[in-house]
Design an enzyme around this catalytic site. Structure first.
Site, PDB file in Angstrom:
ATOM      1  N   TYR A   1       0.839  -1.205   0.000  1.00 37.66           N
ATOM      2  CA  TYR A   1       0.000   0.000   0.000  1.00 37.66           C
ATOM      3  C   TYR A   1       0.873   1.254   0.000  1.00 37.66           C
ATOM      4  O   TYR A   1       0.621   2.212  -0.748  1.00 37.66           O
ATOM      5  CB  TYR A   1      -0.913  -0.033   1.222  1.00 37.66           C
ATOM      6  CG  TYR A   1      -1.828   1.147   1.365  1.00 37.66           C
ATOM      7  CD1 TYR A   1      -2.940   1.296   0.540  1.00 37.66           C
ATOM      8  CD2 TYR A   1      -1.606   2.107   2.354  1.00 37.66           C
ATOM      9  CE1 TYR A   1      -3.794   2.372   0.688  1.00 37.66           C
ATOM     10  CE2 TYR A   1      -2.453   3.183   2.507  1.00 37.66           C
ATOM     11  CZ  TYR A   1      -3.548   3.310   1.673  1.00 37.66           C
ATOM     12  OH  TYR A   1      -4.395   4.390   1.824  1.00 37.66           O
TER      13      TYR A   1
ATOM     14  N   LYS B   1       0.982   4.072  -2.952  1.00 37.42           N
ATOM     15  CA  LYS B   1       0.612   5.460  -2.675  1.00 37.42           C
ATOM     16  C   LYS B   1       1.787   6.409  -2.910  1.00 37.42           C
ATOM     17  O   LYS B   1       1.590   7.568  -3.306  1.00 37.42           O
ATOM     18  CB  LYS B   1       0.096   5.585  -1.237  1.00 37.42           C
ATOM     19  CG  LYS B   1      -1.267   4.946  -1.023  1.00 37.42           C
ATOM     20  CD  LYS B   1      -2.315   5.518  -1.953  1.00 37.42           C
ATOM     21  CE  LYS B   1      -3.720   5.066  -1.619  1.00 37.42           C
ATOM     22  NZ  LYS B   1      -4.722   5.584  -2.578  1.00 37.42           N
TER      23      LYS B   1
END
Length: 304
Positions: free
Chosen positions: A173, A177
């Protein structure tokens, strides 16, 4: 009647069936935007079918309040589906002014436990998901510009504090991002010539992706303000989608409750120049001087 900042604007919001995306869609409609509410109906880990009908429910809320919206359930990671999402806006409302890339999910795992399938799934929904819809939107806007029609368009991406500084247990993640933040900088530089701005937002909000990890912290209320309510972020999204933000591009915004600030990103420290090639055994003290002289970085989330 009070003027509304997004009057006449057409906006696609992906992942808009719950949490932040829902708050964005509702907030944009209140500000006069016509909204394509996109949501595939998956759970917080990307499992199928757990929230089917979520997009339609948000559309019903918007219409009940007098706004205009249409539901779309295409998968943002699919190239042709991205085309259909853009076409949905054009068919429903005759134009498109902004894409808010919000769809995503998490599969929290320490790096030593992360599997290739988990890694690929998270990067796919975030990075490829940010690519497909925006790429088709850019094709539409470029064609408008080449035809001599004025373009005042927006791409708004969703990064995260995890992407800006890292987060323990969220390697995939965080990597995705971080990639989105950098993608935003490139989009801003490349697309300005077509009348398109690109900005990103790192929200601090209570959502399905944060509630299991940060539930206790994110239940906090300060001075009557629900600091982590998703609705706190909606006004910034509306402003970024509006014509008023046309001179702002290539920025990463962070927002928490009533606090708004810009992430200043990677920048060079003061340098040490030998004016000659370094020897390996010289570099220990030099590197430590550089480390001691730089501004302290934010710590990785969850680090001791």
């Amino acid at each position: 009647m009070m003027s509304r900042i997004c009057e006449g604007r057409v906006v696609v919001v992906t992942g808009a069936g719950n949490g932040l995306g829902r708050a964005y869609a509702l907030g944009l409609a209140v500000e006069g935007a016509k909204v394509v509410v996109n949501d595939l109906g998956v759970g917080r880990h990307g499992e199928d079918g757990t929230t089917k009908g979520a997009a339609e429910k948000v559309v019903d809320e918007i219409r009940a309040a007098g706004g205009e919206a249409v539901a779309n359930t295409d998968d943002v990671t699919d190239w042709e589906a991205g085309r259909r999402i853009v076409q949905c806006a054009l068919d429903s409302f005759g134009d498109l002014h902004a894409v808010v890339n919000n769809a995503g999910f998490v599969r929290d795992r320490m790096f030593v436990s992360c599997t290739p399938d988990e890694w690929d799934a998270v990067l796919r929904v975030h990075l490829r998901g940010h690519f497909c819809t925006s790429r088709h939107a850019v094709d539409y806007w470029r064609n408008q510009q080449k035809a001599g029609r004025p373009v005042d368009a927006r791409i708004i991406n969703t990064t995260s504090g995890a992407g800006l500084q890292g987060s323990i247990g969220q390697s995939a993640y965080s990597a995705a991002k971080g990639g989105i933040a950098t993608l935003t900088l490139v989009q801003a530089a490349e697309l300005a010539r077509y009348g398109i701005t690109a900005n990103a937002l790192a929200p601090s909000a209570r959502t399905r992706m944060t509630e299991s990890v940060f539930a206790e912290e994110m239940s906090r209320v300060e001075d009557g303000l629900d600091v982590y309510a998703p609705e706190n972020t909606a006004p910034l999204i509306a402003w970024l989608c509006s014509a008023e933000s046309s001179d702002v591009t290539g920025q990463v915004f962070e927002l928490k409750g009533g606090r708004i600030f810009l992430s200043q990103g990677w920048t060079d420290s003061p340098d040490i120049d030998k004016k000659a090639r370094w020897k390996a055994d010289e570099l220990g003290p030099v590197v430590r001087r550089l480390l001691n002289g730089r501004a302290p970085a934010k710590p990785v989330y969850g680090a001791a």
